[in-house]
Scaffold this motif. Structure first.
Motif, PDB file in Angstrom:
ATOM      1  N   ILE A 100       0.840  -1.208   0.000  1.00 57.09           N
ATOM      2  CA  ILE A 100       0.000   0.000   0.000  1.00 57.09           C
ATOM      3  C   ILE A 100       0.866   1.245   0.000  1.00 57.09           C
ATOM      4  CG2 ILE A 100      -1.638   1.344   1.382  1.00 57.09           C
ATOM      5  CD1 ILE A 100      -2.840  -1.415   2.250  1.00 57.09           C
ATOM      6  N   SER A 139       2.356   1.800  -3.404  1.00 59.10           N
ATOM      7  CA  SER A 139       1.362   2.137  -4.427  1.00 59.10           C
ATOM      8  C   SER A 139       0.785   3.538  -4.256  1.00 59.10           C
ATOM      9  CB  SER A 139       0.222   1.128  -4.400  1.00 59.10           C
ATOM     10  OG  SER A 139       0.693  -0.167  -4.617  1.00 59.10           O
ATOM     11  N   ALA A 140       0.629   3.974  -3.029  1.00 59.68           N
ATOM     12  CA  ALA A 140      -0.078   5.225  -2.733  1.00 59.68           C
ATOM     13  C   ALA A 140       0.410   6.434  -3.538  1.00 59.68           C
ATOM     14  CB  ALA A 140      -0.028   5.513  -1.238  1.00 59.68           C
ATOM     15  N   ALA A 156      -1.165   6.125  -7.176  1.00 60.72           N
ATOM     16  CA  ALA A 156      -2.530   5.631  -7.352  1.00 60.72           C
ATOM     17  C   ALA A 156      -3.529   6.678  -7.833  1.00 60.72           C
ATOM     18  CB  ALA A 156      -3.029   5.003  -6.047  1.00 60.72           C
ATOM     19  N   ASP A 157      -3.219   7.956  -7.759  1.00 57.63           N
ATOM     20  CA  ASP A 157      -4.204   8.980  -8.109  1.00 57.63           C
ATOM     21  C   ASP A 157      -4.714   8.863  -9.533  1.00 57.63           C
ATOM     22  OD1 ASP A 157      -4.340  10.092  -5.627  1.00 57.63           O
ATOM     23  OD2 ASP A 157      -2.994  11.762  -6.056  1.00 57.63           O
ATOM     24  N   GLY A 168      -4.918   6.171 -11.278  1.00 58.17           N
ATOM     25  CA  GLY A 168      -5.480   4.849 -11.530  1.00 58.17           C
ATOM     26  C   GLY A 168      -4.425   3.867 -11.984  1.00 58.17           C
ATOM     27  N   TYR A 221      -2.925  -3.025 -11.188  1.00 53.26           N
ATOM     28  CA  TYR A 221      -2.165  -3.813 -10.221  1.00 53.26           C
ATOM     29  C   TYR A 221      -1.846  -5.158 -10.867  1.00 53.26           C
ATOM     30  CZ  TYR A 221      -3.569  -0.347  -6.784  1.00 53.26           C
ATOM     31  OH  TYR A 221      -3.760   0.831  -6.102  1.00 53.26           O
ATOM     32  N   LEU A 271      -5.120  -5.203  -3.275  1.00 54.14           N
ATOM     33  CA  LEU A 271      -5.065  -3.763  -3.476  1.00 54.14           C
ATOM     34  C   LEU A 271      -6.075  -3.305  -4.520  1.00 54.14           C
ATOM     35  CD1 LEU A 271      -2.546  -4.025  -1.711  1.00 54.14           C
ATOM     36  CD2 LEU A 271      -1.448  -2.375  -3.189  1.00 54.14           C
ATOM     37  N   ASP A 301      -9.224  -0.503  -4.188  1.00 54.01           N
ATOM     38  CA  ASP A 301      -8.907   0.808  -4.777  1.00 54.01           C
ATOM     39  C   ASP A 301      -9.955   1.152  -5.831  1.00 54.01           C
ATOM     40  OD1 ASP A 301      -7.901   3.029  -6.078  1.00 54.01           O
ATOM     41  OD2 ASP A 301      -5.933   2.147  -6.500  1.00 54.01           O
ATOM     42  N   GLU A 302     -10.830   2.076  -5.523  1.00 52.09           N
ATOM     43  CA  GLU A 302     -11.909   2.421  -6.457  1.00 52.09           C
ATOM     44  C   GLU A 302     -11.389   3.057  -7.744  1.00 52.09           C
ATOM     45  OE1 GLU A 302     -13.289   6.717  -4.614  1.00 52.09           O
ATOM     46  OE2 GLU A 302     -14.252   4.884  -3.887  1.00 52.09           O
ATOM     47  N   LYS A 303     -10.132   3.517  -7.753  1.00 55.32           N
ATOM     48  CA  LYS A 303      -9.553   4.093  -8.961  1.00 55.32           C
ATOM     49  C   LYS A 303      -8.761   3.074  -9.786  1.00 55.32           C
ATOM     50  CE  LYS A 303      -9.048   8.735  -7.064  1.00 55.32           C
ATOM     51  NZ  LYS A 303      -8.081   9.788  -6.715  1.00 55.32           N
ATOM     52  N   ALA A 304      -8.676   1.835  -9.329  1.00 53.86           N
ATOM     53  CA  ALA A 304      -7.914   0.809 -10.062  1.00 53.86           C
ATOM     54  C   ALA A 304      -8.425   0.689 -11.488  1.00 53.86           C
ATOM     55  CB  ALA A 304      -8.010  -0.532  -9.350  1.00 53.86           C
TER      56      ALA A 304
END
Length: 191
Positions: A65, A68-69, A72-73, A75, A78, A91, A95-98
């Protein structure tokens, strides 16, 4: 171009990860390859399991995490190998933006109540695979679909568990090349 967070197997951050990242970069993707073992590598699967258990599942997830953070903004896709695939799955499902999930040689359990909005998922697995049995994969597939994922599963008959890793006895060049061709098409479709 996609941003790919690629997690290593229980063997650690070895040449197979570096080579995979280079292959993805050559195809135009930006790739991040965090070392969740902080420089440690294993020579056998049993040794890798010992390292993983010593660090602990929660700590490995925390490290993943944290790695990745910062990226991740926009998207992330993974991705991971075996143990790393299980981490990538956890992850991506949280993550709703994945933008997608690329699993090589592994999966993880899916928590009850998990939902995603048409998350593209591609799994490449040996057939048979001692770590990803047919019964397990059938249940996993149904649970992923129930969670809302758009899942594709590719099986490679006769290949060993980590068949894309040229440094291991499991390596199967034909299966590996087929998996990478399909995976690159998947990533291109997300770009």
């Amino acid at each position: 171009m996609t941003d790919v967070m690629l997690f290593h197997s229980a063997y650690g951050h070895r040449s197979a990860v570096v080579e995979a990242a280079a292959r993805l970069r050559d195809a135009g993707h930006r790739v991040f390859t965090p070392d969740l073992y902080n420089g440690r590598t294993a020579r056998t699967m049993a040794e890798g399991a010992e390292v993983s258990e010593e660090i602990g599942r929660d700590e490995l997830l925390r490290r993943a995490i944290a790695a990745s953070a910062p990226h991740a903004d926009g998207g992330l896709v993974y991705a991971g190998f075996s143990l790393g695939a299980a981490i990538a799955q956890r992850l991506a499902l949280g993550d709703e933006k994945a933008r997608g999930l690329l699993l090589l040689h592994g999966t993880a359990d899916i928590e009850d109540g998990t939902t995603v909005d048409d998350l593209p998922v591609q799994l490449h697995v040996a057939d048979p695979d001692p770590f990803e049995t047919h019964d397990w994969l059938s249940a996993w597939y149904l649970r992923m679909r129930a969670a809302g994922a758009d899942v594709e599963v590719y099986r490679y008959p006769g290949a060993g568990h980590l068949f894309t890793d040229a440094g291991l006895p499991d390596y199967d060049e034909e299966a590996a090349e087929a998996a990478w061709r399909t995976a690159l098409g998947f990533l291109d479709s997300l770009g």
